[in-house]
Structure formats: C-alpha cells, structure tokens
Design an enzyme around this catalytic site. Structure first.
Site, PDB file in Angstrom:
ATOM      1  N   ASP A 101       0.827  -1.206   0.000  1.00 38.74           N
ATOM      2  CA  ASP A 101       0.000   0.000   0.000  1.00 38.74           C
ATOM      3  C   ASP A 101       0.861   1.255   0.000  1.00 38.74           C
ATOM      4  O   ASP A 101       0.628   2.186  -0.758  1.00 38.74           O
ATOM      5  CB  ASP A 101      -0.970   0.003   1.190  1.00 38.74           C
ATOM      6  CG  ASP A 101      -0.277  -0.305   2.529  1.00 38.74           C
ATOM      7  OD1 ASP A 101       0.966  -0.478   2.571  1.00 38.74           O
ATOM      8  OD2 ASP A 101      -0.992  -0.379   3.549  1.00 38.74           O
ATOM      9  N   ASP A 104       6.902   3.934   3.327  1.00 39.43           N
ATOM     10  CA  ASP A 104       7.130   4.984   4.322  1.00 39.43           C
ATOM     11  C   ASP A 104       8.611   4.948   4.714  1.00 39.43           C
ATOM     12  O   ASP A 104       9.451   5.464   4.005  1.00 39.43           O
ATOM     13  CB  ASP A 104       6.172   4.757   5.498  1.00 39.43           C
ATOM     14  CG  ASP A 104       6.208   5.872   6.525  1.00 39.43           C
ATOM     15  OD1 ASP A 104       6.795   6.922   6.245  1.00 39.43           O
ATOM     16  OD2 ASP A 104       5.653   5.689   7.628  1.00 39.43           O
ATOM     17  N   LYS A 132       5.593   8.161   0.816  1.00 38.22           N
ATOM     18  CA  LYS A 132       5.819   9.380   1.593  1.00 38.22           C
ATOM     19  C   LYS A 132       7.212   9.903   1.272  1.00 38.22           C
ATOM     20  O   LYS A 132       8.112   9.115   0.988  1.00 38.22           O
ATOM     21  CB  LYS A 132       5.673   9.101   3.089  1.00 38.22           C
ATOM     22  CG  LYS A 132       4.226   8.836   3.507  1.00 38.22           C
ATOM     23  CD  LYS A 132       4.099   8.724   5.014  1.00 38.22           C
ATOM     24  CE  LYS A 132       2.741   8.187   5.411  1.00 38.22           C
ATOM     25  NZ  LYS A 132       2.653   7.899   6.859  1.00 38.22           N
ATOM     26  N   PHE A 153      -0.450  10.709   8.265  1.00 38.09           N
ATOM     27  CA  PHE A 153      -0.994   9.377   8.488  1.00 38.09           C
ATOM     28  C   PHE A 153      -2.333   9.301   7.763  1.00 38.09           C
ATOM     29  O   PHE A 153      -3.265  10.042   8.065  1.00 38.09           O
ATOM     30  CB  PHE A 153      -1.168   9.091   9.982  1.00 38.09           C
ATOM     31  CG  PHE A 153      -1.486   7.643  10.237  1.00 38.09           C
ATOM     32  CD1 PHE A 153      -0.469   6.687  10.222  1.00 38.09           C
ATOM     33  CD2 PHE A 153      -2.783   7.239  10.454  1.00 38.09           C
ATOM     34  CE1 PHE A 153      -0.766   5.345  10.425  1.00 38.09           C
ATOM     35  CE2 PHE A 153      -3.086   5.893  10.660  1.00 38.09           C
ATOM     36  CZ  PHE A 153      -2.068   4.942  10.652  1.00 38.09           C
ATOM     37  N   ASP A 160      -5.069   1.204   7.184  1.00 37.72           N
ATOM     38  CA  ASP A 160      -5.872   1.148   8.412  1.00 37.72           C
ATOM     39  C   ASP A 160      -5.315   2.021   9.522  1.00 37.72           C
ATOM     40  O   ASP A 160      -4.149   2.407   9.526  1.00 37.72           O
ATOM     41  CB  ASP A 160      -5.893  -0.288   8.943  1.00 37.72           C
ATOM     42  CG  ASP A 160      -4.548  -0.663   9.583  1.00 37.72           C
ATOM     43  OD1 ASP A 160      -3.527  -0.642   8.868  1.00 37.72           O
ATOM     44  OD2 ASP A 160      -4.510  -0.933  10.797  1.00 37.72           O
ATOM     45  N   ARG A 166     -10.161   0.206   6.475  1.00 36.12           N
ATOM     46  CA  ARG A 166      -9.604  -0.365   5.244  1.00 36.12           C
ATOM     47  C   ARG A 166     -10.628  -0.326   4.112  1.00 36.12           C
ATOM     48  O   ARG A 166     -10.270  -0.250   2.939  1.00 36.12           O
ATOM     49  CB  ARG A 166      -9.175  -1.824   5.462  1.00 36.12           C
ATOM     50  CG  ARG A 166      -8.005  -1.996   6.416  1.00 36.12           C
ATOM     51  CD  ARG A 166      -7.425  -3.411   6.280  1.00 36.12           C
ATOM     52  NE  ARG A 166      -6.633  -3.786   7.448  1.00 36.12           N
ATOM     53  CZ  ARG A 166      -5.353  -3.469   7.609  1.00 36.12           C
ATOM     54  NH1 ARG A 166      -4.735  -2.752   6.698  1.00 36.12           N
ATOM     55  NH2 ARG A 166      -4.700  -3.871   8.681  1.00 36.12           N
TER      56      ARG A 166
HETATM   57  P1  IMP Z   1       7.374   1.292   6.387  1.00 34.92           P
HETATM   58  O1  IMP Z   1       7.868  -0.033   6.832  1.00 34.92           O
HETATM   59  O2  IMP Z   1       7.685   2.398   7.350  1.00 34.92           O
HETATM   60  O3  IMP Z   1       7.764   1.639   4.956  1.00 34.92           O
HETATM   61  O4  IMP Z   1       5.811   1.252   6.456  1.00 34.92           O
HETATM   62  C1  IMP Z   1       5.079   0.539   5.566  1.00 34.92           C
HETATM   63  C2  IMP Z   1       3.855  -0.061   6.212  1.00 34.92           C
HETATM   64  O5  IMP Z   1       3.367   0.699   7.324  1.00 34.92           O
HETATM   65  C3  IMP Z   1       2.775  -0.039   5.164  1.00 34.92           C
HETATM   66  O6  IMP Z   1       2.708  -1.295   4.519  1.00 34.92           O
HETATM   67  C4  IMP Z   1       1.538   0.284   5.944  1.00 34.92           C
HETATM   68  O7  IMP Z   1       0.894  -0.926   6.308  1.00 34.92           O
HETATM   69  C5  IMP Z   1       2.005   1.000   7.168  1.00 34.92           C
HETATM   70  N1  IMP Z   1       1.841   2.466   7.018  1.00 34.92           N
HETATM   71  C6  IMP Z   1       2.791   3.376   6.722  1.00 34.92           C
HETATM   72  N2  IMP Z   1       2.289   4.623   6.655  1.00 34.92           N
HETATM   73  C7  IMP Z   1       0.961   4.496   6.900  1.00 34.92           C
HETATM   74  C8  IMP Z   1      -0.123   5.447   6.959  1.00 34.92           C
HETATM   75  O8  IMP Z   1       0.006   6.669   6.749  1.00 34.92           O
HETATM   76  N3  IMP Z   1      -1.340   4.918   7.248  1.00 34.92           N
HETATM   77  C9  IMP Z   1      -1.556   3.589   7.480  1.00 34.92           C
HETATM   78  N4  IMP Z   1      -0.572   2.682   7.421  1.00 34.92           N
HETATM   79  C10 IMP Z   1       0.670   3.133   7.135  1.00 34.92           C
HETATM   80 MG    MG Z   2       1.169  -2.793   5.105  1.00 32.77          MG
END
Ligand code: IMP
Ligand code: MG
Length: 180
Positions: A101, A104, A132, A153, A160, A166
């Site tokens: 999705d 980040d 992001k 966020f 979610d 979702r």
């Molecule tokens: P990362 O590991 O920090 O890149 O985060 C990725 C995972 O964190 C994604 O697959 C999402 O499930 C969750 N995530 C990151 N940012 C958001 C947000 O703004 N809203 C909801 N879920 C997020």
């Molecule tokens: Mg995820």
C-alpha cells in the site's frame, strides 16, 4: 465512518485512474507471454490495491501472500516490522512483483525483499500505491509508484488505523482527536 474523516486526500476516482495507468506500466515491463509472474502482496494493507490492480493486468500470474506488521494497534509510528505469515507460494525462478500500500520508512519492503530474495526469484520488482517523501533509504526504492503524498498518516483503500477504515473507498486523513 465518513464523519471520522477530516479530509479526503485522494478520491476513489483518482485512485482508480492511476491504478489503471500503473497496470499499463507493469504490463509493458512483463509483456504478454507467460512471464512466470508471481505477485507478492503484503497483507493486509495491500488488499484493495491488489484487487483493483490485478483485474487491470492482462497477464497470467500467481499470487503468494506475505503478512508483515509495522504499526501495532493504535500506533501511528512505525517500528521494526515483524513477519506474521511467510510466503504462501514458491517464488524460486519466478518474476516477482511485490505489492504494498505505502512506502514509508522502507523497513517493511526491505524485510519482504530479503525474504523473497533468499528464494532466488528470476527478478524482483516492487509496486506501491503511495510513497511518503524522503524517508525510504535508497536500497528500498519502488519500481512502480502510484502517488507521492505528504508526510501524513492516511487511511482508507486498504490502509488502516487500528485495523479500521480499510474499506473506506477514498484515501483520507482522520480527525485529529481520533489519533493518539
Ligand atoms: P514502512 O515499513 O515504514 O515503509 O511502512 C510501511 C507499512 O506501514 C505499510 O505497509 C503500511 O501498512 C504501514 N503504514 C505506513 N504509513 C501508513 C499510513 O500513513 N497509514 C496507514 N498505514 C501506514
Ligand atoms: Mg502494510
């Protein structure tokens, strides 16, 4: 549910149009012959994106699921992700497209890329609906990106907060008082 939102960032129509374009970009890369393609959606956030994307992809494919958790419960701050469910299918020798999705911090995709990479796929690429800005390190770049968004966020269209929202068709920002 509607009243929990402060604003809509991406309307469903906008998302649908972009997902169609992404499917065309992806189809161009993998071609129309049998590419021994396996999609690896990262559960649970990718489910809506996956469902829309694969129906726009005129390619023969398998799907192997993986589940990773980065935001436990009501947290909105990522921590080190944990594997909850390992790949449901064999990806050795197959062209793998990981689907998530949002990119980040990049920790989730790094973990999934390691997991897939250990199984010697023929190739490995990544598609994310959202990214992001300026947070993911260079080793976890995505090959296909739907939208670059602000560092907020967001929820809906698979994303979610505490496992809720979702099913909200758009991507939006929750009212501040609902977040920790
Ligand atoms: P990362 O590991 O920090 O890149 O985060 C990725 C995972 O964190 C994604 O697959 C999402 O499930 C969750 N995530 C990151 N940012 C958001 C947000 O703004 N809203 C909801 N879920 C997020
Ligand atoms: Mg995820």
């Amino acid at each position: 549910m509607e009243r929990d939102f402060e604003r809509i960032l991406l309307h469903h129509d906008q998302i649908a149009a972009r997902v169609r374009q992404m499917a065309a970009e992806i189809a161009r890369i993998y071609g129309r012959d049998d590419p021994a393609l396996t999609l690896v959606p990262v559960l649970s956030g990718s489910i809506i994106f996956l469902a829309d994307l694969i129906r726009e992809l005129p390619l023969k494919m398998k799907i192997a699921l993986v589940q990773v958790s980065a935001y436990p419960g009501t947290s909105v701050a990522a921590r080190e992700p944990q594997t909850l469910f390992e790949l449901s299918g064999d990806v050795t020798g197959r062209h793998v497209l990981i689907v998530d999705d949002i990119l980040d911090s990049g920790r989730t995709l790094r973990l999934v890329r390691q997991m897939v990479g250990q199984r010697q796929p023929a190739s490995m690429r990544t598609a994310v609906l959202l990214r992001k800005p300026n947070k993911a390190p260079p080793d976890v770049r995505a090959d296909f990106i739907g939208f670059d968004i602000e560092d907020l966020f967001v929820v809906g269209y698979g994303l979610d907060f505490d496992d809720h929202y979702r099913n909200y068709p758009h991507i939006g920002v929750l009212r501040r008082e609902l977040l920790p």
